[in-house]
Design a protein around this motif. Structure first.
Motif, PDB file in Angstrom:
ATOM      1  N   UNK A 137       0.814  -1.200   0.000  1.00 54.78           N
ATOM      2  CA  UNK A 137       0.000   0.000   0.000  1.00 54.78           C
ATOM      3  C   UNK A 137       0.855   1.262   0.000  1.00 54.78           C
ATOM      4  N   UNK A 138       0.271   2.349  -0.467  1.00 48.91           N
ATOM      5  CA  UNK A 138       0.998   3.607  -0.630  1.00 48.91           C
ATOM      6  C   UNK A 138       1.405   4.201   0.713  1.00 48.91           C
ATOM      7  N   UNK A 139       0.614   3.979   1.744  1.00 52.94           N
ATOM      8  CA  UNK A 139       0.883   4.589   3.041  1.00 52.94           C
ATOM      9  C   UNK A 139       2.021   3.901   3.792  1.00 52.94           C
ATOM     10  N   UNK A 140       2.609   2.872   3.198  1.00 46.03           N
ATOM     11  CA  UNK A 140       3.742   2.161   3.801  1.00 46.03           C
ATOM     12  C   UNK A 140       3.357   1.469   5.111  1.00 46.03           C
ATOM     13  N   UNK A 141       2.140   0.979   5.200  1.00 44.50           N
ATOM     14  CA  UNK A 141       1.737   0.204   6.377  1.00 44.50           C
ATOM     15  C   UNK A 141       2.195  -1.237   6.159  1.00 44.50           C
ATOM     16  N   UNK A 142       3.474  -1.441   6.373  1.00 45.67           N
ATOM     17  CA  UNK A 142       4.084  -2.744   6.166  1.00 45.67           C
ATOM     18  C   UNK A 142       4.119  -3.522   7.477  1.00 45.67           C
ATOM     19  N   UNK A 143       4.366  -4.833   7.362  1.00 48.44           N
ATOM     20  CA  UNK A 143       4.488  -5.695   8.535  1.00 48.44           C
ATOM     21  C   UNK A 143       5.635  -6.664   8.290  1.00 48.44           C
ATOM     22  N   UNK A 144       6.517  -6.805   9.287  1.00 49.31           N
ATOM     23  CA  UNK A 144       7.627  -7.743   9.207  1.00 49.31           C
ATOM     24  C   UNK A 144       7.269  -9.036   9.929  1.00 49.31           C
ATOM     25  N   UNK A 145       7.701 -10.149   9.362  1.00 50.63           N
ATOM     26  CA  UNK A 145       7.541 -11.446  10.016  1.00 50.63           C
ATOM     27  C   UNK A 145       8.895 -12.151  10.025  1.00 50.63           C
ATOM     28  N   UNK A 146       9.420 -12.443  11.209  1.00 54.97           N
ATOM     29  CA  UNK A 146      10.713 -13.111  11.353  1.00 54.97           C
ATOM     30  C   UNK A 146      10.474 -14.571  11.721  1.00 54.97           C
ATOM     31  N   UNK A 147      11.142 -15.473  10.994  1.00 48.42           N
ATOM     32  CA  UNK A 147      10.986 -16.897  11.253  1.00 48.42           C
ATOM     33  C   UNK A 147       9.745 -17.507  10.629  1.00 48.42           C
ATOM     34  N   UNK A 148       9.071 -16.775   9.770  1.00 49.89           N
ATOM     35  CA  UNK A 148       7.841 -17.282   9.142  1.00 49.89           C
ATOM     36  C   UNK A 148       8.169 -18.447   8.221  1.00 49.89           C
ATOM     37  N   UNK A 149       7.268 -19.431   8.159  1.00 50.88           N
ATOM     38  CA  UNK A 149       7.539 -20.660   7.419  1.00 50.88           C
ATOM     39  C   UNK A 149       7.324 -20.501   5.920  1.00 50.88           C
ATOM     40  N   UNK A 150       6.371 -19.669   5.519  1.00 46.39           N
ATOM     41  CA  UNK A 150       6.144 -19.433   4.090  1.00 46.39           C
ATOM     42  C   UNK A 150       5.517 -18.058   3.897  1.00 46.39           C
ATOM     43  N   UNK A 151       5.756 -17.503   2.720  1.00 49.81           N
ATOM     44  CA  UNK A 151       5.213 -16.180   2.409  1.00 49.81           C
ATOM     45  C   UNK A 151       3.781 -16.318   1.901  1.00 49.81           C
ATOM     46  N   UNK A 152       3.061 -15.206   1.904  1.00 51.91           N
ATOM     47  CA  UNK A 152       1.722 -15.196   1.319  1.00 51.91           C
ATOM     48  C   UNK A 152       1.437 -13.839   0.702  1.00 51.91           C
ATOM     49  N   UNK A 153       0.467 -13.835  -0.181  1.00 51.30           N
ATOM     50  CA  UNK A 153       0.164 -12.675  -1.012  1.00 51.30           C
ATOM     51  C   UNK A 153      -0.465 -11.546  -0.194  1.00 51.30           C
ATOM     52  N   UNK A 154      -0.212 -10.311  -0.624  1.00 53.07           N
ATOM     53  CA  UNK A 154      -0.873  -9.148  -0.029  1.00 53.07           C
ATOM     54  C   UNK A 154      -2.239  -8.991  -0.689  1.00 53.07           C
ATOM     55  N   UNK A 155      -3.282  -9.314   0.040  1.00 52.56           N
ATOM     56  CA  UNK A 155      -4.634  -9.235  -0.503  1.00 52.56           C
ATOM     57  C   UNK A 155      -5.204  -7.817  -0.476  1.00 52.56           C
ATOM     58  N   UNK A 156      -4.452  -6.865   0.048  1.00 50.27           N
ATOM     59  CA  UNK A 156      -4.968  -5.503   0.213  1.00 50.27           C
ATOM     60  C   UNK A 156      -4.015  -4.496  -0.441  1.00 50.27           C
ATOM     61  N   UNK A 157      -3.877  -4.538  -1.767  1.00 53.66           N
ATOM     62  CA  UNK A 157      -2.902  -3.653  -2.421  1.00 53.66           C
ATOM     63  C   UNK A 157      -3.280  -2.178  -2.379  1.00 53.66           C
ATOM     64  N   UNK A 158      -4.563  -1.866  -2.172  1.00 51.25           N
ATOM     65  CA  UNK A 158      -5.015  -0.477  -2.160  1.00 51.25           C
ATOM     66  C   UNK A 158      -5.313   0.003  -0.749  1.00 51.25           C
ATOM     67  N   UNK A 159      -6.077  -0.786  -0.018  1.00 50.04           N
ATOM     68  CA  UNK A 159      -6.535  -0.333   1.296  1.00 50.04           C
ATOM     69  C   UNK A 159      -6.656  -1.530   2.224  1.00 50.04           C
ATOM     70  N   UNK A 160      -6.271  -1.331   3.490  1.00 51.79           N
ATOM     71  CA  UNK A 160      -6.429  -2.353   4.523  1.00 51.79           C
ATOM     72  C   UNK A 160      -6.924  -1.675   5.793  1.00 51.79           C
ATOM     73  N   UNK A 161      -8.028  -2.150   6.317  1.00 51.35           N
ATOM     74  CA  UNK A 161      -8.545  -1.616   7.577  1.00 51.35           C
ATOM     75  C   UNK A 161      -7.737  -2.195   8.736  1.00 51.35           C
ATOM     76  N   UNK A 162      -8.004  -1.698   9.928  1.00 53.08           N
ATOM     77  CA  UNK A 162      -7.313  -2.229  11.106  1.00 53.08           C
ATOM     78  C   UNK A 162      -7.651  -3.704  11.308  1.00 53.08           C
ATOM     79  N   UNK A 163      -8.899  -4.068  11.029  1.00 52.31           N
ATOM     80  CA  UNK A 163      -9.295  -5.479  11.154  1.00 52.31           C
ATOM     81  C   UNK A 163      -8.567  -6.347  10.133  1.00 52.31           C
ATOM     82  N   UNK A 164      -8.318  -5.807   8.926  1.00 58.47           N
ATOM     83  CA  UNK A 164      -7.562  -6.551   7.921  1.00 58.47           C
ATOM     84  C   UNK A 164      -6.117  -6.756   8.362  1.00 58.47           C
ATOM     85  N   UNK A 165      -5.513  -5.720   8.954  1.00 58.77           N
ATOM     86  CA  UNK A 165      -4.142  -5.844   9.443  1.00 58.77           C
ATOM     87  C   UNK A 165      -4.063  -6.855  10.584  1.00 58.77           C
ATOM     88  N   UNK A 166      -5.085  -6.874  11.439  1.00 63.39           N
ATOM     89  CA  UNK A 166      -5.136  -7.892  12.493  1.00 63.39           C
ATOM     90  C   UNK A 166      -5.166  -9.289  11.891  1.00 63.39           C
TER      91      UNK A 166
END
Length: 381
Positions: A137-166
């Motif tokens: 997303x444009x607002x740079x609301x990124x999230x880091x995951x350390x030790x994660x077993x596999x990656x997954x797609x960003x389903x919210x390329x335009x907008x993500x609510x707080x519930x989506x980030x949760x």
């Protein structure tokens, strides 16, 4: 014989034709794609969400929890947990994993996590720490995951609510990831209110090239969120003095020059965490992260000596005892809402008596070459 009187005739130019939409095919196609994208975005925003369920309260209780109580005397491990390589297809001008790992090893780092965008990059090193950075997303609301077993797609390329980030953070934790909110001061990507309303993250970057702010911790700790500090280079490019020694193809030199990446000072070797002696492989580092058994360090300039982290113990009288091999300019004890509870200047030893009114206490140490932040010592039932 009947007379034939000819009527008026229509020329070909006068023939009635229906208007064609074919000439509008490109804008109509673009509108159709935009409609599909908007429908998709709306669908995932409504479906992939996790409501805020945990109600936090300030820390309380008679027990004191100290994440450093079992630290061993001896050397420490420098760990870098946020760096980007050229493994992602749209960033081929960045550095290779071999180059990044090699330069960090020269600077005394015990391990490093390559946290590329949207994927877990591979390496031959069996002790390599897996990681990824989520978010387009444009607002740079990124999230880091350390030790994660596999990656997954960003389903919210335009907008993500707080519930989506949760929802995203919950999925990361289910995949074995330790979840970090990176660079909250970049474009104000995570405001104080947003961080208070989110759940699932375990640390927040208080030392970042995009803004240093340890008070972020106090905003969260004061309401009972037991989150940890994080310090990282968020490496994208090395300095020119390092890059010019790399054996890289001419096209990469050209792209880096056109992108004004050459000649920069770089973001390397200044912000990192320090774990206990021997804690450097992925499993051991993940355990230390989850326990908060690490320090966050920021060096004031490249080439400086590493500031030495202390030993922190809590004795039977509920006194916090800080002891180090280095004399600090100041040892600060920080409490609720960032209140400075005590300052001990020009010393390597300090003691603070925990008060009944202290839900938590954390320690900040200012050395000649850098600053150190501890994770919180909290009250616990």
């Amino acid at each position: 014989m009947l007379l034939h009187v000819p009527g008026p005739t229509l020329t070909s130019e006068e023939k009635l034709t229906r208007p064609s939409l074919w000439k509008y095919r490109y804008p109509l196609f673009a509108l159709a794609l935009l409609g599909i994208l908007c429908f998709y975005q709306l669908a995932v925003v409504l479906l992939l969400r996790k409501s805020h369920s945990q109600q936090t309260k300030p820390f309380s209780g008679t027990l004191i929890s100290n994440p450093y109580q079992n630290w061993k005397v001896g050397s420490r491990e420098k760990i870098s947990l946020h760096a980007h390589s050229d493994e992602v297809w749209f960033t081929p001008e960045r550095h290779t994993i071999k180059e990044i790992v090699g330069e960090y090893q020269k600077e005394g780092f015990s391990n490093i996590a390559i946290t590329d965008y949207g994927q877990i990059s591979n390496t031959e090193d069996p002790n390599y720490i897996r990681g990824m950075e989520w978010g387009q997303n444009i607002k740079k609301r990124h999230i880091l995951a350390i030790g994660i077993q596999k990656a997954f797609y960003d389903f919210f390329p335009i907008y993500a609510s707080r519930e989506n980030l949760n929802w995203v953070m919950d999925r990361m934790k289910k995949l074995g990831g330790y979840v970090i909110l990176p660079h909250p001061k970049l474009f104000d990507s995570y405001s104080r209110e947003e961080m208070l309303s989110l759940e699932g993250f375990q640390a927040v970057e208080v030392y970042s090239p995009y803004g240093d702010d340890t008070k972020i911790l106090d905003n969260l700790l004061s309401v009972g969120k037991n989150v940890h500090c994080m310090a990282s280079d968020d490496l994208h490019y090395f300095s020119e003095s390092i890059v010019k020694n790399f054996d890289q193809p001419f096209w990469k030199d050209m792209i880096q020059t056109l992108g004004h990446q050459r000649g920069r000072k770089g973001e390397s070797f200044l912000r990192y965490i320090v774990t206990n002696s021997g804690v450097k492989d992925q499993d051991a580092v993940l355990q230390a992260l989850n326990e908060g058994s690490f320090y966050c360090v920021k060096k004031f300039f490249q080439g400086a000596e590493d500031p030495k982290v202390p030993e922190i113990h809590v004795n039977a009288k509920n006194q916090i005892q800080v002891k180090a091999e280095e004399r600090y300019l100041e040892i600060r004890f920080i409490g609720k809402l960032g209140e400075v509870l005590q300052i001990s200047p020009d010393t390597n030893i300090a003691t603070y008596q925990i008060q009944e009114s202290d839900p938590y206490v954390r320690v900040e140490l200012i050395a000649l070459t850098g600053s150190i932040v501890s994770n919180a010592i909290i009250r616990n039932k």
